[in-house]
Design an enzyme around this catalytic site. Sequence first.
Site, PDB file in Angstrom:
ATOM      1  N   GLY A 179     -66.761 -32.803  76.094  1.00  0.00           N
ATOM      2  CA  GLY A 179     -66.629 -31.725  77.064  1.00  0.00           C
ATOM      3  C   GLY A 179     -66.232 -32.219  78.440  1.00  0.00           C
ATOM      4  O   GLY A 179     -65.070 -32.175  78.835  1.00  0.00           O
ATOM      5  N   CYS A 216     -77.759 -24.543  75.258  1.00  0.00           N
ATOM      6  CA  CYS A 216     -77.712 -24.416  76.715  1.00  0.00           C
ATOM      7  C   CYS A 216     -79.131 -24.241  77.265  1.00  0.00           C
ATOM      8  O   CYS A 216     -79.862 -23.354  76.818  1.00  0.00           O
ATOM      9  CB  CYS A 216     -76.836 -23.237  77.123  1.00  0.00           C
ATOM     10  SG  CYS A 216     -76.664 -23.067  78.917  1.00  0.00           S
ATOM     11  N   ASN A 249     -72.362 -34.648  70.019  1.00  0.00           N
ATOM     12  CA  ASN A 249     -71.956 -34.328  71.381  1.00  0.00           C
ATOM     13  C   ASN A 249     -72.916 -35.038  72.335  1.00  0.00           C
ATOM     14  O   ASN A 249     -74.054 -35.320  71.992  1.00  0.00           O
ATOM     15  CB  ASN A 249     -72.000 -32.802  71.571  1.00  0.00           C
ATOM     16  CG  ASN A 249     -71.760 -32.359  72.998  1.00  0.00           C
ATOM     17  OD1 ASN A 249     -72.547 -31.602  73.559  1.00  0.00           O
ATOM     18  ND2 ASN A 249     -70.677 -32.812  73.592  1.00  0.00           N
ATOM     19  N   MET A 299     -69.653 -25.434  78.711  1.00  0.00           N
ATOM     20  CA  MET A 299     -68.628 -25.473  79.759  1.00  0.00           C
ATOM     21  C   MET A 299     -68.439 -24.082  80.371  1.00  0.00           C
ATOM     22  O   MET A 299     -67.322 -23.614  80.578  1.00  0.00           O
ATOM     23  CB  MET A 299     -67.315 -25.999  79.186  1.00  0.00           C
ATOM     24  CG  MET A 299     -67.411 -27.405  78.591  1.00  0.00           C
ATOM     25  SD  MET A 299     -67.818 -28.664  79.794  1.00  0.00           S
ATOM     26  CE  MET A 299     -66.248 -28.842  80.632  1.00  0.00           C
ATOM     27  N   LEU A 300     -69.566 -23.430  80.633  1.00  0.00           N
ATOM     28  CA  LEU A 300     -69.547 -22.093  81.204  1.00  0.00           C
ATOM     29  C   LEU A 300     -68.780 -22.075  82.519  1.00  0.00           C
ATOM     30  O   LEU A 300     -68.993 -22.917  83.390  1.00  0.00           O
ATOM     31  CB  LEU A 300     -70.989 -21.614  81.423  1.00  0.00           C
ATOM     32  CG  LEU A 300     -71.201 -20.135  81.714  1.00  0.00           C
ATOM     33  CD1 LEU A 300     -70.688 -19.286  80.564  1.00  0.00           C
ATOM     34  CD2 LEU A 300     -72.688 -19.854  81.958  1.00  0.00           C
TER      35      LEU A 300
END
Length: 323
Positions: free
Chosen positions: A215, A82, A193, A1-2
């Site tokens: 997220g 990521c 996730n 969640m950058l």
Amino acid sequence: MLDWTDRHCRYFYRVMSKETVLYTEMVTTGAILFGKGDYLAFNEEEHPVVLQLGGSDPKAMTECAKIAEQRGYDAININVGCPSDRVQNGRFGACLMAEPELVAQCVSDMQAAVSVPVTVKSRIGIDDQDSYEFLQKFIEIVSAAGCEHFIIHARKAWLSGLSPKENREIPPLDYSRVYQIKQDFEALKISINGGITSFEQSLEHLNHIDGVMIGREFYQNPYLMAIADQVIYGKDTPILTREAIIDEMCAYIDQQIKPAAPGQHTPRVWHIVRHMLGLCNGLPGARKFRRYLSENAGKEGADSQVLREAFALTGQAVTEQAS
């Protein structure tokens, strides 16, 4: 969640849930060690809060782990999931799944230097290295170095050819592979996730593994968080109304936008309420709520009244107060 789950976002979530474990956006070792800003700031109310760390140099990772522990973080999570080009160029993120010994070295050195847990977030595979045996070997090597908690995104990552957004949607989900990891490594804590959009799904996953990470769904529909303590943690505390959440956030906004000391950054209202745009999804007037905030929260001199005015457009303030 950058660029999304910053400290304002996490405070908003903590208003709604006291039990959910919150993660920071990914912060690189370079930003912590050499950046001009304070990338580790958080509100004390956020606990339990985990720092998600990006990097691959064991020495830098260890130094950042020590700083994070000193700052009060409850755990440090190494991002090995990521897939973005920017992350790969820095030699961290999902590309590190191909270097389990390096990840293990980071875990070992970090865990020797701090008393808080060091965890790892990964994918189930990368590119053509997506067999169960590949994931099993990765978990085996990294867990032997002292990692006791893995958060596994149940999709592999394509390191070239797909954008980060496409990597969250195109590779198929394989929850069964994560379940199998839990069966093969019973002593480890395994969380899952990827593609989870409801607590009904979460409860089903919890029949097989130890934890669930959500997220994007929370970000797009944040009021879902308001029932987390009751549905997932079995608490009998009252579920907050949206109006009660608005009241809490207005107090936070007014505190945050007070003039800062010289050299310190003072956020505008927009920096906080941008995380709240989905709060009224599903209600009449939700579009008006979003539009009003988008058009007014960034204006010079805006304060918490902007949030109250936006909420009034939904017609819910009186309704919820009366219920």
